[in-house]
Design a protein around this motif. Structure first.
Motif, PDB file in Angstrom:
ATOM      1  N   UNK A 334       0.796  -1.232   0.000  1.00 15.87           N
ATOM      2  CA  UNK A 334       0.000   0.000   0.000  1.00 15.87           C
ATOM      3  C   UNK A 334       0.824   1.275   0.000  1.00 15.87           C
ATOM      4  N   UNK A 335       2.066   1.212   0.519  1.00 15.67           N
ATOM      5  CA  UNK A 335       2.921   2.399   0.491  1.00 15.67           C
ATOM      6  C   UNK A 335       3.522   2.605  -0.897  1.00 15.67           C
ATOM      7  N   UNK A 336       4.021   1.529  -1.493  1.00 12.71           N
ATOM      8  CA  UNK A 336       4.542   1.628  -2.855  1.00 12.71           C
ATOM      9  C   UNK A 336       3.442   2.053  -3.832  1.00 12.71           C
ATOM     10  N   UNK A 337       2.188   1.653  -3.524  1.00 13.68           N
ATOM     11  CA  UNK A 337       1.069   2.044  -4.379  1.00 13.68           C
ATOM     12  C   UNK A 337       0.939   3.568  -4.435  1.00 13.68           C
ATOM     13  N   UNK A 338       1.142   4.242  -3.309  1.00 21.05           N
ATOM     14  CA  UNK A 338       1.042   5.707  -3.292  1.00 21.05           C
ATOM     15  C   UNK A 338       2.107   6.318  -4.185  1.00 21.05           C
ATOM     16  N   UNK A 339       3.304   5.746  -4.149  1.00 16.12           N
ATOM     17  CA  UNK A 339       4.350   6.252  -5.039  1.00 16.12           C
ATOM     18  C   UNK A 339       3.983   6.043  -6.497  1.00 16.12           C
ATOM     19  N   UNK A 340       3.343   4.912  -6.798  1.00 19.81           N
ATOM     20  CA  UNK A 340       2.934   4.666  -8.178  1.00 19.81           C
ATOM     21  C   UNK A 340       1.817   5.613  -8.599  1.00 19.81           C
ATOM     22  N   UNK A 341       0.909   5.911  -7.671  1.00 12.81           N
ATOM     23  CA  UNK A 341      -0.140   6.886  -7.978  1.00 12.81           C
ATOM     24  C   UNK A 341       0.476   8.235  -8.314  1.00 12.81           C
ATOM     25  N   UNK A 342       1.459   8.620  -7.516  1.00 16.24           N
ATOM     26  CA  UNK A 342       2.151   9.888  -7.787  1.00 16.24           C
ATOM     27  C   UNK A 342       2.850   9.834  -9.149  1.00 16.24           C
ATOM     28  N   UNK A 343       3.491   8.705  -9.416  1.00 14.82           N
ATOM     29  CA  UNK A 343       4.203   8.538 -10.681  1.00 14.82           C
ATOM     30  C   UNK A 343       3.229   8.629 -11.852  1.00 14.82           C
ATOM     31  N   UNK A 344       2.069   7.989 -11.728  1.00 19.81           N
ATOM     32  CA  UNK A 344       1.059   8.059 -12.773  1.00 19.81           C
ATOM     33  C   UNK A 344       0.537   9.478 -12.955  1.00 19.81           C
ATOM     34  N   UNK A 345       0.411  10.188 -11.848  1.00 22.12           N
ATOM     35  CA  UNK A 345      -0.163  11.530 -11.919  1.00 22.12           C
ATOM     36  C   UNK A 345       0.787  12.536 -12.538  1.00 22.12           C
ATOM     37  N   UNK A 346       2.026  12.552 -12.084  1.00 22.53           N
ATOM     38  CA  UNK A 346       2.953  13.583 -12.580  1.00 22.53           C
ATOM     39  C   UNK A 346       3.348  13.331 -14.017  1.00 22.53           C
ATOM     40  N   UNK A 347       3.135  12.106 -14.513  1.00 22.28           N
ATOM     41  CA  UNK A 347       3.404  11.845 -15.928  1.00 22.28           C
ATOM     42  C   UNK A 347       2.318  12.428 -16.808  1.00 22.28           C
ATOM     43  N   UNK A 348       1.238  12.911 -16.176  1.00 28.00           N
ATOM     44  CA  UNK A 348       0.121  13.442 -16.932  1.00 28.00           C
ATOM     45  C   UNK A 348       0.225  14.949 -17.048  1.00 28.00           C
ATOM     46  N   UNK A 349       0.160  15.451 -18.255  1.00 29.37           N
ATOM     47  CA  UNK A 349       0.230  16.890 -18.482  1.00 29.37           C
ATOM     48  C   UNK A 349      -0.903  17.637 -17.775  1.00 29.37           C
ATOM     49  N   UNK A 350      -2.144  17.107 -17.783  1.00 34.03           N
ATOM     50  CA  UNK A 350      -3.217  17.838 -17.112  1.00 34.03           C
ATOM     51  C   UNK A 350      -2.983  18.012 -15.623  1.00 34.03           C
ATOM     52  N   UNK A 351      -2.168  17.140 -15.013  1.00 36.98           N
ATOM     53  CA  UNK A 351      -1.894  17.272 -13.582  1.00 36.98           C
ATOM     54  C   UNK A 351      -1.098  18.553 -13.317  1.00 36.98           C
ATOM     55  N   UNK A 352      -0.200  18.886 -14.250  1.00 36.50           N
ATOM     56  CA  UNK A 352       0.621  20.071 -14.050  1.00 36.50           C
ATOM     57  C   UNK A 352      -0.033  21.318 -14.611  1.00 36.50           C
ATOM     58  N   UNK A 353      -0.765  21.183 -15.684  1.00 38.11           N
ATOM     59  CA  UNK A 353      -1.419  22.331 -16.309  1.00 38.11           C
ATOM     60  C   UNK A 353      -2.776  21.854 -16.805  1.00 38.11           C
ATOM     61  N   UNK A 354      -3.782  21.971 -15.937  1.00 41.22           N
ATOM     62  CA  UNK A 354      -5.076  21.348 -16.215  1.00 41.22           C
ATOM     63  C   UNK A 354      -5.717  21.941 -17.456  1.00 41.22           C
ATOM     64  N   UNK A 355      -6.253  21.058 -18.298  1.00 42.04           N
ATOM     65  CA  UNK A 355      -7.008  21.469 -19.466  1.00 42.04           C
ATOM     66  C   UNK A 355      -8.461  21.598 -19.036  1.00 42.04           C
TER      67      UNK A 355
END
Length: 509
Positions: A334-355
């Motif tokens: 469950x802890x590594x899962x949070x890191x993967x969620x973060x990894x999935x999110x920051x790889x997304x352009x909308x996360x940094x600059x929402x469309x």
């Protein structure tokens, strides 16, 4: 007149008997510091004196004849605050279970369209501590239509209506208000015609609405033949994605924000929102295991993102973007899962600059979006193929200082969001005064044993804390690169582009 945006109007057209499109809230107040219980009449006078801070409270919809365009907000010449208020005394049922059962029944009912789209039920006789007869308080059950607000603006409205001091302020007389003249039908039609000239695709929407009754059978016949190989329909099947009924259930659990912040500090380069999503993911996985559901593929959440700016800020309306995010529920740690969620999110352009979600509704009128949603439901796409996403999860930062209503302190709030067809669960997390409350709005005919979700929150957080302390430092280079998630609007546009290309190729043949 103020015309609804395409995104706002879409929530009107999406509404059905089993899917009312309002945002709800249950607010619990401790009145023990008051010399006497707060009378309902005092609450009415207080609210009447505060109506000017939320103009949409005195505005109703003005529909366009023949649906020549989106509705307008206009001042309600027949506004009466009494039409938006109700009083209930729980009596011997003044416990949390009785309150949530009452709130569930109230939230099942759609708001009436012939008046401003809000309603508040004042619940008397509520006891904050069942073992203490002197712990009487009261509760407010609030309904606000999604066409008027989103989850973020809804929290702002409540903040404006309440007070920041425990000392009851004197209730002033309501500020003078005279409704602006109602526009004539001729003006409304002329304005709609001008809008059609500016946005020709609106005319297409009218044609679709007019032909909908006769064309639906043909559309069903043709679309059922499509393999639908779009990336948009890539979420796994889950117990949450079945046809809903009109029944609702509210389930909530609270945890201390400090514990979540401690997990964030232990894991390093993650956000507090990642930790909240990780807590939801662990809870959902535990539920799915109990239900015997397949957990080999990760659940996909739709996470709204506020795109409100400080320079251009409206107190009402929907100002959101949305992204599709894998919750890594197929990760056992469950802890590594949070890191993967973060990894999935920051790889997304909308996360940094929402469309902005308006990108989609500018290209497709709200009536066409509503037709698409109805077809999605009637064709049972989520059952026959795969759902677009498994559930929405919204994390709304709330005030960290206490709020009051005439000397009664707000001690707890439960927030709800509308369910969609084939979407039997929605999660809204709201922080207030050092605590985070995770609220599950669910259809009990789809999500059985919903109370177990709340019961799992504490065990899930404990498991995350234990795993976070023993997890090795994060080496991002070890992570397998993942395809950057697209925003919801980009996914939908990609799918629609493929449909149009296929249709045009058939015409060429």
């Amino acid at each position: 007149m103020r015309q609804l945006s395409e995104l706002d109007a879409s929530f009107l057209y999406l509404e059905s008997e089993t899917a009312p499109m309002h945002i709800g809230g249950v607010y619990l107040f401790d009145a023990s510091e008051r010399k006497e219980p707060l009378p309902f009449s005092t609450f009415v006078a207080y609210l009447r004196s505060r109506l000017h801070v939320v103009p949409v409270f005195r505005q109703r919809l003005k529909e366009i004849p023949l649906r020549l365009g989106r509705p307008y907000w206009i001042d309600d010449p027949n506004f009466s605050i009494e039409r938006h208020l109700a009083y209930v005394n729980l009596g011997n049922q003044g416990r949390k279970e009785g309150l949530t059962a009452l709130a569930s029944r109230i939230l099942e009912e759609p708001l009436k369209r012939d008046r401003p789209l809000w309603h508040i039920t004042f619940v008397d006789g509520f006891r904050l501590d069942e073992s203490n007869p002197d712990s009487e308080g009261f509760a407010l059950i609030v309904k606000l239509h999604h066409a008027a607000i989103d989850a973020f603006s809804g929290e702002e409205i409540i903040g404006k209506l309440l007070e920041y001091t425990p000392e009851p302020r004197s209730i002033s007389a309501p500020k003078p208000w005279t409704p602006k003249p109602q526009p004539s039908e001729e003006r409304v039609v002329l304005q709609a015609g001008a809008n059609i000239l500016r946005t020709p695709l609106q005319f297409t929407s009218l044609a679709v609405s007019a032909a909908e009754a006769t064309a639906r059978g043909l559309i069903h016949k043709q679309l059922r033949k499509l393999p639908l190989p779009f990336p948009l329909f890539s979420a796994p099947h889950s117990p949450f994605n079945r046809q809903i009924t009109g029944n609702r259930e509210i389930v909530s659990a609270s945890v201390e924000l400090s514990r979540l912040k401690s997990v964030k500090a232990s894991l390093g380069d993650v956000t507090l929102n990642d930790v909240v999503l990780g807590l939801c993911a662990e809870t959902l996985k535990r539920y799915m295991i109990r239900q015997g559901a397949d957990t080999e593929r990760s659940l996909v959440a739709m996470t709204p993102i506020s795109v409100r700016s400080n320079s251009l800020r409206r107190a009402t309306g929907n100002q959101m973007s949305a992204m599709l995010l894998e919750l890594a529920t197929n990760e056992p740690d469950p802890a590594r899962r949070i890191r993967k969620i973060h990894w999935n999110a920051v790889a997304s352009e909308p996360y940094r600059e929402a469309i902005a979600a308006d990108r989609l509704t500018e290209l497709l009128p709200s009536t066409m979006l509503a037709l698409s949603a109805r077809l999605y439901s009637e064709l049972q796409v989520a059952q026959r193929y795969q759902p677009v996403f498994n559930m929405p999860i919204t994390n709304v930062p709330g005030p960290q200082v206490p709020l009051y209503l005439q000397g009664a302190r707000l001690v707890q709030q439960y927030n709800t969001a509308p369910l969609f067809d084939s979407m039997g669960l929605v999660i809204v997390a709201v922080s207030y005064q050092g605590n985070l409350t995770i609220n599950f709005t669910l259809c009990p005919d789809v999500v059985a044993d919903g109370q177990s979700l709340a019961d799992d929150i504490e065990d899930s957080l404990t498991a995350i804390e234990e795993a976070a302390h023993s997890l090795e430092p994060w080496d991002q280079s070890d992570e397998t690169p993942v395809l950057a998630p697209q925003s919801l609007s980009e996914e939908a546009l990609t799918a629609l582009e493929k449909v149009l290309k296929g249709a045009l190729s058939r015409f060429r043949l």
